[in-house]
Write an enzyme that holds these catalytic residues in place. Structure first.
Site, PDB file in Angstrom:
ATOM      1  N   ASP A  85       0.813  -1.223   0.000  1.00 47.52           N
ATOM      2  CA  ASP A  85       0.000   0.000   0.000  1.00 47.52           C
ATOM      3  C   ASP A  85       0.845   1.271   0.000  1.00 47.52           C
ATOM      4  O   ASP A  85       0.457   2.282   0.598  1.00 47.52           O
ATOM      5  CB  ASP A  85      -0.973   0.023   1.192  1.00 47.52           C
ATOM      6  CG  ASP A  85      -1.971  -1.109   1.150  1.00 47.52           C
ATOM      7  OD1 ASP A  85      -2.234  -1.613   0.048  1.00 47.52           O
ATOM      8  OD2 ASP A  85      -2.484  -1.480   2.211  1.00 47.52           O
ATOM      9  N   TYR A 131       3.204  -7.958  -3.815  1.00 47.54           N
ATOM     10  CA  TYR A 131       2.927  -9.213  -3.129  1.00 47.54           C
ATOM     11  C   TYR A 131       2.056 -10.155  -3.956  1.00 47.54           C
ATOM     12  O   TYR A 131       1.504 -11.120  -3.434  1.00 47.54           O
ATOM     13  CB  TYR A 131       2.227  -8.912  -1.797  1.00 47.54           C
ATOM     14  CG  TYR A 131       1.050  -7.966  -1.942  1.00 47.54           C
ATOM     15  CD1 TYR A 131      -0.204  -8.422  -2.333  1.00 47.54           C
ATOM     16  CD2 TYR A 131       1.212  -6.605  -1.709  1.00 47.54           C
ATOM     17  CE1 TYR A 131      -1.267  -7.555  -2.492  1.00 47.54           C
ATOM     18  CE2 TYR A 131       0.150  -5.725  -1.870  1.00 47.54           C
ATOM     19  CZ  TYR A 131      -1.085  -6.209  -2.252  1.00 47.54           C
ATOM     20  OH  TYR A 131      -2.133  -5.338  -2.417  1.00 47.54           O
ATOM     21  N   TRP A 174      -1.100 -14.862   2.314  1.00 46.10           N
ATOM     22  CA  TRP A 174      -2.074 -13.876   2.785  1.00 46.10           C
ATOM     23  C   TRP A 174      -3.257 -14.053   1.848  1.00 46.10           C
ATOM     24  O   TRP A 174      -3.241 -13.588   0.722  1.00 46.10           O
ATOM     25  CB  TRP A 174      -1.499 -12.472   2.700  1.00 46.10           C
ATOM     26  CG  TRP A 174      -2.449 -11.352   3.035  1.00 46.10           C
ATOM     27  CD1 TRP A 174      -3.726 -11.194   2.606  1.00 46.10           C
ATOM     28  CD2 TRP A 174      -2.167 -10.213   3.858  1.00 46.10           C
ATOM     29  NE1 TRP A 174      -4.273 -10.034   3.099  1.00 46.10           N
ATOM     30  CE2 TRP A 174      -3.337  -9.414   3.880  1.00 46.10           C
ATOM     31  CE3 TRP A 174      -1.048  -9.789   4.575  1.00 46.10           C
ATOM     32  CZ2 TRP A 174      -3.400  -8.211   4.579  1.00 46.10           C
ATOM     33  CZ3 TRP A 174      -1.126  -8.587   5.281  1.00 46.10           C
ATOM     34  CH2 TRP A 174      -2.281  -7.814   5.292  1.00 46.10           C
ATOM     35  N   ASP A 175      -4.284 -14.750   2.301  1.00 43.33           N
ATOM     36  CA  ASP A 175      -5.410 -15.131   1.456  1.00 43.33           C
ATOM     37  C   ASP A 175      -6.515 -14.091   1.596  1.00 43.33           C
ATOM     38  O   ASP A 175      -7.128 -13.955   2.659  1.00 43.33           O
ATOM     39  CB  ASP A 175      -5.918 -16.520   1.875  1.00 43.33           C
ATOM     40  CG  ASP A 175      -6.849 -17.142   0.846  1.00 43.33           C
ATOM     41  OD1 ASP A 175      -7.452 -16.401   0.060  1.00 43.33           O
ATOM     42  OD2 ASP A 175      -6.966 -18.380   0.843  1.00 43.33           O
ATOM     43  N   ASP A 216     -13.803  -5.692   1.999  1.00 45.36           N
ATOM     44  CA  ASP A 216     -13.699  -4.245   2.164  1.00 45.36           C
ATOM     45  C   ASP A 216     -13.666  -3.569   0.793  1.00 45.36           C
ATOM     46  O   ASP A 216     -13.704  -4.220  -0.245  1.00 45.36           O
ATOM     47  CB  ASP A 216     -12.447  -3.889   2.991  1.00 45.36           C
ATOM     48  CG  ASP A 216     -11.164  -4.443   2.386  1.00 45.36           C
ATOM     49  OD1 ASP A 216     -11.222  -5.100   1.324  1.00 45.36           O
ATOM     50  OD2 ASP A 216     -10.089  -4.231   2.975  1.00 45.36           O
TER      51      ASP A 216
END
Length: 355
Positions: free
Chosen positions: A118, A153, A215-216, A222
């Site tokens: 981010d 990622y 990281w699933d 959101d």
């Protein structure tokens, strides 16, 4: 083979309450969920305001949750996103980072995530700078495990459009430079991957020089588009065959803490049953465990509306019928459906840009 399973609270928007977090830990630990990484995007003290110390009251609340995790036999971790630290890793930044690490160490961390996602990343020496920061942190943190999330990622080109073109050989340089004891996160071929395959993960393992820590991004919901939906369905596209190819499997849960337990339980069942896994039957078993048979039946009968149609496309009649149906249940999962219908978890682009 069932890998290490855990929860990553890493979504934008309204965070869980401390009671909701503790309830999730207690509910999912018996199914094999052994870690919880606290990293809600709204917690500025871990992100854009990371240089500021936690106020005493907030640090105490975080410490109370850490105690609840340990009491349940679950590893407690925090995801720190030192915003654009690699742009200027000077003495002042190092002093602020050391102070933040000291605060986090007071919580008794089992896991520390260092998240470089981010944020802008299109610079040629990005990997080298991030390796330096990760090693600097590893020398000072008392956490039992350090987990790095790269700026890029996933293979998904959306990151290049939003944060700048990824440097050539970024993942290879990061994997080569990082101490093998430091783990690396990966979300798959897309930010929200539809599936993971052994072949894909083998390729990433070669780039990382270690197995990826997944990281699933399911059932997270959101953002302006996904907050329109309740992601309730059972996990698919995560065959048990991927187990030997990953270091761990972390689930970024939905904004609804109780309803999130349903898909989370099905992931554990998918690994346990292997080729015998049936996703619809798994959903039913998990929904009954979380909600009881009558509410589970109501969720299954309306899943096309809740999961697929989208809040703004329901129309007044269907919206009213859903409210009437779920208002009949005195259960926290039903109250989450009602709150979602009321727009409680709506999120706009402003939150994505400022959290």
């Amino acid at each position: 083979m069932t890998p290490e399973l855990g929860i990553i609270e890493g979504f934008f928007g309204r965070p869980y309450t401390w009671d909701e977090r503790a309830g999730m830990v207690r509910a999912l630990q018996p199914a094999g969920y052994g870690f919880y990484i606290y990293a809600p995007k709204i917690d500025g003290y871990l992100r854009r305001r990371w240089r500021e110390p936690y106020p005493e009251a907030e640090l105490a609340a975080l410490g109370g949750f850490a105690d609840a995790c340990r009491a349940a036999g679950v590893r407690f971790g925090v995801g720190l996103s030192p915003y654009e630290l690699f742009m200027d890793f000077d003495e002042a930044s190092k002093a602020a980072l050391a102070a933040k690490l000291e605060q986090l160490d007071s919580l008794g961390l089992a896991d520390l995530g260092v998240f470089f996602d981010d944020m802008k990343g299109d610079q040629a020496d990005l990997a080298e700078r991030q390796v330096e920061i990760a090693h600097w942190i590893a020398e000072r943190s008392r956490a039992g495990r350090l987990i790095v999330c790269p700026s890029y990622y996933t293979d998904d080109p959306i990151l290049d459009r939003v944060f700048g073109r990824r440097p050539d050989n970024y993942l290879e340089d990061l994997g080569r430079g990082l101490d093998p004891a430091i783990q690396l996160m990966w979300t798959g071929e897309e930010v929200c991957a539809k599936e993971f395959s052994p072949g894909h993960l083998a390729r990433v393992t070669e780039q990382f020089r270690r197995k990826p820590f997944l990281w699933d991004n399911y059932p997270v919901n959101d953002g302006p588009r996904m907050s329109q939906h309740l992601h309730l369905r059972a996990f698919t596209g995560r065959p048990a065959a991927i187990g030997p190819h990953i270091a761990a499997h972390g689930v970024n849960t939905a904004s609804q803490a109780v309803l999130s337990r349903i898909p989370a339980l099905t992931l554990a069942e998918s690994y346990a049953r292997g080729e015998d896994y049936e996703y619809l039957a798994a959903f039913r078993r998990a929904a009954v465990e979380v909600c009881g048979p009558e509410l589970a039946d109501a969720l299954e009968r309306t899943i096309l509306l809740l999961d697929d149609t989208g809040l703004d496309r329901l129309g007044d009649e269907r919206h009213g019928n859903l409210r009437k149906r779920f208002a009949a249940f005195d259960h926290p999962a039903a109250r989450e459906v009602l709150a979602w219908l009321d727009g409680h978890w709506r999120i706009g682009t402003e939150e994505l840009q400022t959290q």
